[in-house]
Design an enzyme around this catalytic site. Sequence first.
Site, PDB file in Angstrom:
ATOM      1  N   PHE A  46      14.125 -14.017  61.613  1.00 53.86           N
ATOM      2  CA  PHE A  46      14.126 -12.718  60.951  1.00 53.86           C
ATOM      3  C   PHE A  46      14.188 -12.973  59.453  1.00 53.86           C
ATOM      4  O   PHE A  46      14.552 -14.074  59.017  1.00 53.86           O
ATOM      5  CB  PHE A  46      15.346 -11.911  61.423  1.00 53.86           C
ATOM      6  N   GLN A  96      18.604   1.140  52.242  1.00 57.25           N
ATOM      7  CA  GLN A  96      17.526   0.237  52.640  1.00 57.25           C
ATOM      8  C   GLN A  96      16.286   1.029  53.041  1.00 57.25           C
ATOM      9  O   GLN A  96      16.353   1.917  53.878  1.00 57.25           O
ATOM     10  CB  GLN A  96      17.968  -0.622  53.821  1.00 57.25           C
ATOM     11  N   HIS A 114      12.943   0.457  54.839  1.00 50.03           N
ATOM     12  CA  HIS A 114      12.331  -0.539  55.712  1.00 50.03           C
ATOM     13  C   HIS A 114      10.847  -0.621  55.392  1.00 50.03           C
ATOM     14  O   HIS A 114      10.173   0.398  55.302  1.00 50.03           O
ATOM     15  CB  HIS A 114      12.546  -0.148  57.179  1.00 50.03           C
ATOM     16  N   LEU A 153       9.956   3.501  63.269  1.00 48.00           N
ATOM     17  CA  LEU A 153      10.126   2.108  62.862  1.00 48.00           C
ATOM     18  C   LEU A 153       9.234   1.140  63.639  1.00 48.00           C
ATOM     19  O   LEU A 153       9.132   1.224  64.853  1.00 48.00           O
ATOM     20  CB  LEU A 153      11.592   1.729  63.093  1.00 48.00           C
ATOM     21  N   GLU A 160      10.931  -5.450  62.417  1.00 48.28           N
ATOM     22  CA  GLU A 160      10.724  -6.669  61.647  1.00 48.28           C
ATOM     23  C   GLU A 160      10.346  -7.823  62.577  1.00 48.28           C
ATOM     24  O   GLU A 160       9.771  -8.816  62.161  1.00 48.28           O
ATOM     25  CB  GLU A 160      12.031  -7.004  60.907  1.00 48.28           C
ATOM     26  N   ARG A 191      14.057  -7.366  53.104  1.00 45.91           N
ATOM     27  CA  ARG A 191      13.388  -6.064  53.246  1.00 45.91           C
ATOM     28  C   ARG A 191      13.129  -5.351  51.920  1.00 45.91           C
ATOM     29  O   ARG A 191      12.091  -4.720  51.738  1.00 45.91           O
ATOM     30  CB  ARG A 191      14.224  -5.150  54.147  1.00 45.91           C
ATOM     31  N   HIS A 202      15.803   3.711  55.938  1.00 43.60           N
ATOM     32  CA  HIS A 202      16.145   3.106  57.211  1.00 43.60           C
ATOM     33  C   HIS A 202      17.649   2.975  57.425  1.00 43.60           C
ATOM     34  O   HIS A 202      18.144   3.201  58.523  1.00 43.60           O
ATOM     35  CB  HIS A 202      15.497   1.722  57.284  1.00 43.60           C
ATOM     36  N   ARG A 234      20.952  -5.053  53.293  1.00 44.56           N
ATOM     37  CA  ARG A 234      21.288  -5.575  54.612  1.00 44.56           C
ATOM     38  C   ARG A 234      20.158  -6.443  55.145  1.00 44.56           C
ATOM     39  O   ARG A 234      18.985  -6.094  55.016  1.00 44.56           O
ATOM     40  CB  ARG A 234      21.518  -4.431  55.594  1.00 44.56           C
TER      41      ARG A 234
END
Lengths: 609, 296
Positions: A113, A233, A235, A245, A248, A281, A346, A381
């Site tokens: 990730f 955040q 996204h 969404l 990721e 992100r 997000h 995050r």
Amino acid sequence: MHEHDVIVVGAGGAGLRAAIAAQEAGADVAIVSKLHPVRSHTGAAEGGINAALRDADSWQDHAYDTMKGSDYLGDAPAVEALCQESPEEVIQLEHWGMPFSREEDGRVSQRPFGGLSFPRTTYAGAETGHQMLHTMYEQVVKRGVTVYDEWHVMDLAVTDEDDPADRTCHGVVAYDIQSGEVSGFRADNGVILATGGMGQVFDHTTNAVANTGDGVAMAYRAGVPMEDMEFIQFHPTTLPSTGVLISEGVRGEGGILYNSEGERFMFEHGYANNDGELASRDVVSRAELTEVNEGRGIEDEYVHLDMRHLGEERILDRLENILHLAEDFEGADGLTEPMPVKPGQHYAMGGIETNEHGETAIDGLYAAGECACASVHGANRLGGNALPELIVFGKRAGRHAAGEDMGEATVTTGKDGEWEAADYEFEIEVGETGGKGPAAADGGAVASDAESVLGATVERAKDRVDELLARKGRNHAEIRSKVQETMTANVNVFREEGRLEETLGDLREAREAYKDVAVSDPSRTFNTDLIHTMETRNILDIAEALTMGALARKEFRGAHWRKEHQERKDENWLKHTLVSWNDGEPELWYKPTILEGENKTYEPKSRSY
Amino acid sequence: MSTQIPKQTEESSETEAETDVASKGDERRAEKRRRAAEERARRQAEEAEKAAADEDTIELKVFRYDPEVEGKQEPRFDTFHVPFTKGMTVLDALMYSRDNYDSSLTFRHSCRQAVCGSDAMFVNGGQKLACKTQIVDLEEPIRVEPLPHAEVEKDLVVDMEHFYDQMEAVEPYFQTDEYPDGELEEQRQTRENREKVKMSTRCIWCGACMSSCNIAAGDNEYLGPAAINKAYRFAMDEREGEEMKQKRLEIIEQEHGVWRCQTQFSCTEVCPKDIPLTEHIQELKREAVKNNLKFW
């Protein structure tokens, strides 16, 4: 009136985990939630849970990645708790039967990730949150925990001392959506807020319609500061028409981003020369919008995310859910064409200020999960760090509230430790229209023993409902959408001073308009008009605190980008933003970030990917 | 009539009388109701006029009922004209109607992406999730009703308690005594076994299957497709072990369990998550038979 040892507000990942932990620690616990537990938005989380499970990995590496990802605004004691306890929590979920994806040897799968130095994101297809939510609800059913579902919590029953640090929370007041009854819920040991995100402050969001930040706003009005609210955040991969969404995980598995020229812009335009699509992100979101702003977007709006080269077999094995989402909500076939994506709100890094045990500045009041700020995410995050936060801090708050001795916390709450007042004058008036109200204007009562505090809070809530139903005025929907529009237009990925000030003005107007709000549905049965009207108040308070923080923070850190201030300024800004309601006259102040961990100090480094 | 109205309307009006003792508030509310009704009528007329002039508008006929509001105690259908936008779903159209025409229009919804399972309803005669049903795929006027075979609470909201009770009747939680030794060690599960239970774990508790099932409609105690699927999810999970599987099979073999299913496939057809419910029920029947033979 209902009475339990521990009341948990909200039934997503953090709330369910807190309830299980409190019950295991011997407490009589009840969950009060405006949604049935399985409807909670934890179910929409896709990617996975970061946990250092393997020999080649370590919690220390996870903590390092998290501190770096946070742009050094995370508090090390909380970050280390997260990374140390995530492995045992993930294994606990597996022992509760959670259907993780598996390797050939039968062990749980992990994948890479963004921002991680090891592929430690443990997953169940691209539906990890759904599996986690249902697995924990199963445990709640097994344990017979009382659940009051479709009860909307309106207020906290908190005493009315002048200094919020002296106040105590004795329970909550909730409205039964089905019957219209207003009732008190007394909590003898503690109330745990686990109300999740506040994405409805914006209009393009991956969050659910129910994510209106109720817990954050309630705690705020009762005297608990909101922390680091400016850090939102966005996204990088959400579907343009709905905000749904796209995990990721797609980039984790090798998905590539292209602009309208067919360039792999993350590399070709130098946004992240090492990590490309898997940069953090905030980096990818800014890159995408820069491409669009410079004329290399598709339809001037979005970019393409291509996963065709991964092959059908791998896509079906690991990302099947993505195919359904792209097809159902954007009409795109991920197997044969690239998917359109753009940044969308997000996640809120900030929230209710807590220490690493989930305690807030008010005695008897806890918070865990996205609504809380411990702080583990700081200014940004990392993907895969939200789900472990729910289970680690849900469990911690549950145990502490049930009376377990967890030792002294290192992170301070309220003005207990070092703090400084903000040196910032807002051009626009903020806070309650008409100025300062009585102490704890929305959460307090002029009494101190539990029963009368709760009684008085119930009476006020009943009056409020009667008033909203009886009077004539404007509908909340128009006010809510104005707030969402101005926030999305001006407090987005790119922020500049003039437009932030303008937004405070818009919010002032919205507050004025809200004074005349009324509910036109006269029914006591399932009156969603009434619920939405109350939620809109919460959206207003959060939007304002968020914008205040964004204006005052004159630097560029993590997700917070300022046109006039293009650098991270560690000499002035290694500190958390706090906004206190202060009975209607919001006060902005700061406290230092804690970079000292158990055995090491996380020295700020430049954050490049 | 595809929807059931609760039988005790007298009871609900009594409750109303009790709660509304304050006569001033009562008058105000009544006055407000009258004004709201007038306002609604006016806007509806405007809508209809506009709709006639504009082809890009869709027509929605929505079931309305409220046990305590005058004029809504008798179920009726309201017509809404909604400007069409590309990609619009039934949920989008309902939200538009609520936010622009009638804020009392009531339906459950939350995630907007087919995972919370809140918005199963009866659209043009079929059980659908409103959020993943595209307007362009439907014939107009679009008829939106609450889920059949469930008690209507208000407008499109039905009572889900019975559905939840059935789900919880199958011991819907993982049970095993066979944990690995190491504290941080996971139970092993083969990829094949995970694949086997995968579809069954996708259930979002929307209730579409139960609502579509003729057997469930006639036998209130029938566990129903969703609950049996939940039992399947655990019975087929190799991590629970053989002993537990026996227990699972006993649960689903009860009088109102798997043998009630007449394989009409209506549940499988309406499942928004494409779970092969009927197949799962059939497989459990086969397992139960095999199991019974073993103990002969």
